[in-house]
Design an enzyme around this catalytic site. Structure first.
Site, PDB file in Angstrom:
ATOM      1  N   GLU A  90      92.960 -10.968  12.822  1.00 39.47           N
ATOM      2  CA  GLU A  90      92.951 -12.229  13.569  1.00 39.47           C
ATOM      3  C   GLU A  90      91.583 -12.430  14.231  1.00 39.47           C
ATOM      4  OE1 GLU A  90      95.816 -13.988  13.652  1.00 39.47           O
ATOM      5  OE2 GLU A  90      96.817 -12.402  12.505  1.00 39.47           O
ATOM      6  N   TYR A 131     111.254  29.559  16.292  1.00 40.99           N
ATOM      7  CA  TYR A 131     110.526  30.808  16.512  1.00 40.99           C
ATOM      8  C   TYR A 131     109.523  30.615  17.643  1.00 40.99           C
ATOM      9  CZ  TYR A 131     107.515  27.845  13.816  1.00 40.99           C
ATOM     10  OH  TYR A 131     106.808  26.755  13.398  1.00 40.99           O
ATOM     11  N   THR A 148     102.120  28.641  14.183  1.00 42.65           N
ATOM     12  CA  THR A 148     103.173  29.273  13.392  1.00 42.65           C
ATOM     13  C   THR A 148     102.637  30.443  12.575  1.00 42.65           C
ATOM     14  OG1 THR A 148     104.405  27.229  13.294  1.00 42.65           O
ATOM     15  CG2 THR A 148     104.865  28.797  11.556  1.00 42.65           C
ATOM     16  N   SER A 194     100.505  24.678  18.886  1.00 41.62           N
ATOM     17  CA  SER A 194      99.441  23.659  18.953  1.00 41.62           C
ATOM     18  C   SER A 194      99.923  22.304  19.448  1.00 41.62           C
ATOM     19  CB  SER A 194      98.716  23.537  17.617  1.00 41.62           C
ATOM     20  OG  SER A 194      99.427  22.741  16.715  1.00 41.62           O
ATOM     21  N   LYS A 224      98.756  15.670   8.659  1.00 43.85           N
ATOM     22  CA  LYS A 224      99.996  16.425   8.468  1.00 43.85           C
ATOM     23  C   LYS A 224     101.072  15.415   8.069  1.00 43.85           C
ATOM     24  CE  LYS A 224     103.227  19.741  10.423  1.00 43.85           C
ATOM     25  NZ  LYS A 224     103.661  20.602  11.526  1.00 43.85           N
ATOM     26  N   THR A 266      99.819  23.868  12.976  1.00 39.76           N
ATOM     27  CA  THR A 266      99.580  22.709  12.097  1.00 39.76           C
ATOM     28  C   THR A 266      99.771  21.376  12.821  1.00 39.76           C
ATOM     29  OG1 THR A 266     101.868  22.789  11.335  1.00 39.76           O
ATOM     30  CG2 THR A 266     100.229  23.964  10.010  1.00 39.76           C
ATOM     31  N   ASP A 267     100.493  21.379  13.945  1.00 36.92           N
ATOM     32  CA  ASP A 267     100.834  20.095  14.582  1.00 36.92           C
ATOM     33  C   ASP A 267      99.602  19.289  15.003  1.00 36.92           C
ATOM     34  OD1 ASP A 267     103.510  20.533  14.219  1.00 36.92           O
ATOM     35  OD2 ASP A 267     103.926  21.150  16.267  1.00 36.92           O
TER      36      ASP A 267
HETATM   37  N1  ASP Z   1     104.456  23.889  16.315  1.00 32.71           N
HETATM   38  C1  ASP Z   1     103.616  24.722  15.484  1.00 32.71           C
HETATM   39  C2  ASP Z   1     102.195  24.596  15.973  1.00 32.71           C
HETATM   40  O1  ASP Z   1     101.585  23.570  15.727  1.00 32.71           O
HETATM   41  C3  ASP Z   1     103.726  24.308  14.078  1.00 32.71           C
HETATM   42  C4  ASP Z   1     102.853  25.033  13.109  1.00 32.71           C
HETATM   43  O2  ASP Z   1     101.961  25.805  13.441  1.00 32.71           O
HETATM   44  O3  ASP Z   1     103.052  24.788  11.927  1.00 32.71           O
HETATM   45  O4  ASP Z   1     101.687  25.484  16.585  1.00 32.71           O
END
Ligand code: ASP
Length: 330
Positions: free
Chosen positions: A287, A28, A14, A61, A167, A94-95
């Protein structure tokens, strides 16, 4: 002393996202903006470091692959072995940032800082967070205190160890947290301040080396739920998995029918690691039967990080005791 030299490796996400309007923060195209444009958007970087970089990938990502991890680790090692490079900043979606960060924390053998950053809003949004995050990441990468601390994630003014970063929020700018251990530090008015350091083994001390490795072993994550009857354990075993991370309930608890299927998988030579679908806490002995079957606890690693560690461990051994020990060290 002159300014330090920081190398940027861009992978997309992003932070490099382009949306149709300034108000759009979803829907986007991630990874649309190249590294040169990314750096040009933050001229303030020049005041703190000599910065140059290259494009490693241009992906959302969610599509991260172990092939790109291997390429990144090798490139980081090459770049950091150069005397005139002081640190690396990786721009990333971020993913899967937490997984890439942990992978590099285990495979890059250097004390020089490696910092991952990204953004929650695309570059085209009003109040995009990418430029500030990039500036803060570079400021952390040039900080003497960042050396020897393992791979770091810097977002929204926080410095978190890649081992612990999670995250936690789908859309908030303040998404990366370390629920159990806390942040390593903060970036206040552009100034990085550290309060702690990671003790689990990482980077220079790590036993994992991916030089010459072309692919990582297949490890599946299976997520516990009511009515789970172990159907997916059978499917993944038949599909050729070398390891299974079971995201169990609470302290890695496993429904009875799944336990039987997992025990069967162990008998076939598959390594089974108990992690948790809870958002914080260690997975400890539970367990007695889990120990008897040879299931391994993930300690405090969430399922996606437990998977990274098992993929690397399986490059070296299939011995359950050794792998169990690895979960205590890393
Ligand atoms: N879907 C995006 C990615 O991980 C989300 C982000 O970058 O925040 O590339």
């Amino acid at each position: 002393m002159g300014k330090k030299n920081i190398y940027i490796l861009a992978t997309g996400g992003t932070i490099a996202g382009r949306a149709a309007s300034e108000t759009a923060t979803t829907g986007y195209q991630a990874g649309a903006i190249g590294v040169a444009e990314l750096l040009a958007a933050v001229p303030e970087l020049k005041a703190f470091a000599n910065v140059r970089g290259e494009q490693i990938a241009a992906i959302d990502s969610k599509d991260m692959t172990s092939a790109i991890w291997l390429q990144l680790a090798k490139r980081c090692e090459e770049i950091l072995s150069q005397d005139d490079i002081d640190g690396i900043v990786i721009t990333h979606g971020t993913d899967t940032m937490e997984e890439t960060g942990y992978f590099l924390n285990l495979t890059v053998h250097s004390d020089k800082p490696v910092v991952l950053t990204g953004a929650m809003r695309p570059a085209t949004a009003v109040s995009a967070d990418g430029p500030m995050n990039l500036l803060q990441a570079v400021r952390v990468a040039v900080a003497d205190d960042a050396q020897g601390k393992g791979v770091l994630i810097v977002m929204n003014g926080t410095i978190v160890s890649a081992r612990e970063a999670v995250k936690t929020h789908t859309t908030s700018l303040d998404t990366f947290k370390s629920p159990e251990i806390g942040d390593l530090g903060t970036v206040q008015d552009g100034e990085p301040v550290f309060y702690r350091q990671p003790l689990r083994r990482h980077t220079r001390e790590s036993q994992f080396d991916v030089k010459g490795v072309q692919e990582l072993p297949r490890v599946s994550i299976l997520y516990a739920h009511a009515d789970d009857d172990g159907f997916l354990v059978r499917a993944t075993a038949e599909g050729g998995a070398k390891g299974i991370i079971y995201a169990g309930m609470g302290n890695g608890s496993i429904p009875e029918r799944v336990e039987q299927e997992l025990a069967q998988a162990v008998k076939q030579g598959i390594i089974v690691v108990r992690s948790t679908r809870s958002s914080a806490g260690r997975v400890t002995r539970a367990e007695a039967s889990y120990e008897e079957h040879g299931f391994i606890g993930s300690d405090m690693l969430n399922p996606q990080k437990a998977r990274v560690l098992l993929q690397l461990a399986l490059l070296q051994t299939t011995d359950k005791e050794e792998i169990c020990n690895i979960y205590h060290i890393y």
